[in-house]
Design an enzyme around this catalytic site. Structure first.
Site, PDB file in Angstrom:
ATOM      1  NE  ARG A   1      32.117  25.672   1.145  1.00  0.00           N
ATOM      2  CZ  ARG A   1      31.150  24.827   0.761  1.00  0.00           C
ATOM      3  NH1 ARG A   1      29.923  25.224   0.736  1.00  0.00           N
ATOM      4  NH2 ARG A   1      31.433  23.594   0.419  1.00  0.00           N
ATOM      5  CB  THR A   2      38.506  27.848  -1.296  1.00  0.00           C
ATOM      6  OG1 THR A   2      38.160  27.333  -0.013  1.00  0.00           O
ATOM      7  CG2 THR A   2      39.808  28.617  -1.185  1.00  0.00           C
TER       8      THR A   2
ATOM      9  NE  ARG B   1      41.434  23.907  -1.562  1.00  0.00           N
ATOM     10  CZ  ARG B   1      40.221  23.937  -1.023  1.00  0.00           C
ATOM     11  NH1 ARG B   1      39.267  23.118  -1.478  1.00  0.00           N
ATOM     12  NH2 ARG B   1      39.946  24.777  -0.046  1.00  0.00           N
TER      13      ARG B   1
ATOM     14  CE  LYS C   1      49.175  18.360 -23.338  1.00  0.00           C
ATOM     15  NZ  LYS C   1      49.475  19.548 -24.148  1.00  0.00           N
TER      16      LYS C   1
ATOM     17  CG  HIS D   1      42.052  26.363   3.962  1.00  0.00           C
ATOM     18  ND1 HIS D   1      42.137  27.477   3.159  1.00  0.00           N
ATOM     19  CD2 HIS D   1      40.891  25.742   3.607  1.00  0.00           C
ATOM     20  CE1 HIS D   1      41.072  27.521   2.364  1.00  0.00           C
ATOM     21  NE2 HIS D   1      40.309  26.474   2.613  1.00  0.00           N
TER      22      HIS D   1
END
Ligand code: NCD
Length: 325
Positions: A74-75, A124, A103, A152
């Site tokens: 969703r986000t 995120r 890396k 959030h």
């Protein structure tokens, strides 16, 4: 002191000083009532815009880097949809395993890279404080889309929007949050956001998943009352908002502990039969077993509306931060 305005647009004419222009969005503590009213209002305009026209060209020529170090449906897709519906473009980095992160590239260097291509970064990341770190190194605005068990903020804004849409106002509501209050970043942010309103809080969780002390301290310091409970049946008849959360399996070090608490709370038609007629049940999603599918058609179920509202609120935030709201 206002944080310094970051590089957004070289054309001074586009600089609308709404308090968001050029700012990072890292925590809900950046929001007071005036800013909340502003974003909710612009969110409403975005909803009307999408319903009437589908899209606009407000952010034409702008590029968003969508940097996700943790899973998201969703986000990440609502930030993408928000940017696309406003006429902008997106660099999606959802598979960091295919990026130079594998890396050994550091977060500051990844952010410096992306900001040389994009106008704004959404991030995120599993570590608390990671969005703030990214914002520290970036000269372009950064939006926190979840920093581990921390915050959030954009979810809390869409939650607030959904509450107002469903119940008219926030003042006077009894809000119960249920489930994983320890690891659930959405309830940390929502609680800290709701202290801006006269609400009563009830926190329902197993003992090992209680709301962290720093969040309870914010509630107490703002003069709000709260109760902590373990049994949802005791409070269901009295609440206006029941905010259900998933037990955050990925945050447990001991999976035996997770197994002990994972199905502690299940919202089913029997529980809903004891709830008020005018109330809503919310969930940031994804759900596992916390809400039975038999509840989905109950008019009090607001969780699908939440996810749609996420796009409008993220459109509002992108437009505000990029100076086009
Ligand atoms: C939440 C999250 O990622 O914190 N999901 C979301 O953003 N809608 C909740 C969760 O994962 O349980």
């Amino acid at each position: 002191m206002e944080p310094k305005i970051k590089q957004v647009d070289s054309m001074a004419a586009n600089r609308i000083h709404n308090g968001f222009y050029g700012q990072d969005i890292i925590s809900v503590s950046q929001f007071d009532r005036a800013r909340l009213d502003y974003i909710l209002g612009v969110g409403n305009e975005m909803k009307i815009l999408v319903e009437r026209f589908g899209s606009a060209d407000l952010l034409q020529g702008k590029i968003l880097a969508n940097l996700f170090y943790e899973p998201s449906t969703r986000t990440s897709s609502s930030f993408m949809a928000a940017m696309l519906r406003l006429g902008g473009q997106v660099i999606p980095i959802n598979n960091v395993q295919y990026s130079s992160v594998t890396k050994g590239e550091s977060l500051p260097d990844t952010v410096r890279t992306l900001e040389s291509y994009a106008d704004i970064i959404v991030i995120r990341h599993p570590e608390v404080g990671s969005a703030a770190t990214a914002a520290h190194y970036a000269s372009k605005p950064v939006i926190n889309a979840g920093d581990g068990v921390g915050e959030h903020p954009t979810q809390a804004l869409l939650d607030l929007y959904t509450i107002v849409e469903a119940l008219g106002e926030v003042g006077g509501l009894k809000v119960a949050m249920v489930g994983d209050l320890k690891f659930g970043r959405t309830v940390h942010s929502l609680t800290k956001l709701l202290v801006n309103y006269p609400v009563e809080f009830t926190f329902v969780s197993p003992e090992i998943l209680r709301m962290p002390k720093d969040v309870l301290d914010v509630v107490a310091a703002s003069g709000h009352r709260y109760e902590e409970r373990e049994d949802v049946h005791e409070i269901i008849g009295d609440v206006d908002v029941l905010y259900v959360t998933r037990v955050q399996k990925e945050r447990f070090t001991d999976l035996a502990e997770y197994d002990m608490v994972k199905d502690r709370y299940v919202v089913d038609p029997e529980l809903m039969s004891r709830a008020k007629e005018r109330m809503i049940i919310m969930h940031p999603l994804p759900r596992v077993n916390e809400i039975s599918y038999a509840v989905d058609n109950d008019p009090r179920a607001a969780y699908f509306r939440q996810m749609r509202n996420g796009m409008y609120i993220r459109m509002a935030l992108l437009a505000a931060v990029l100076g086009k709201a």
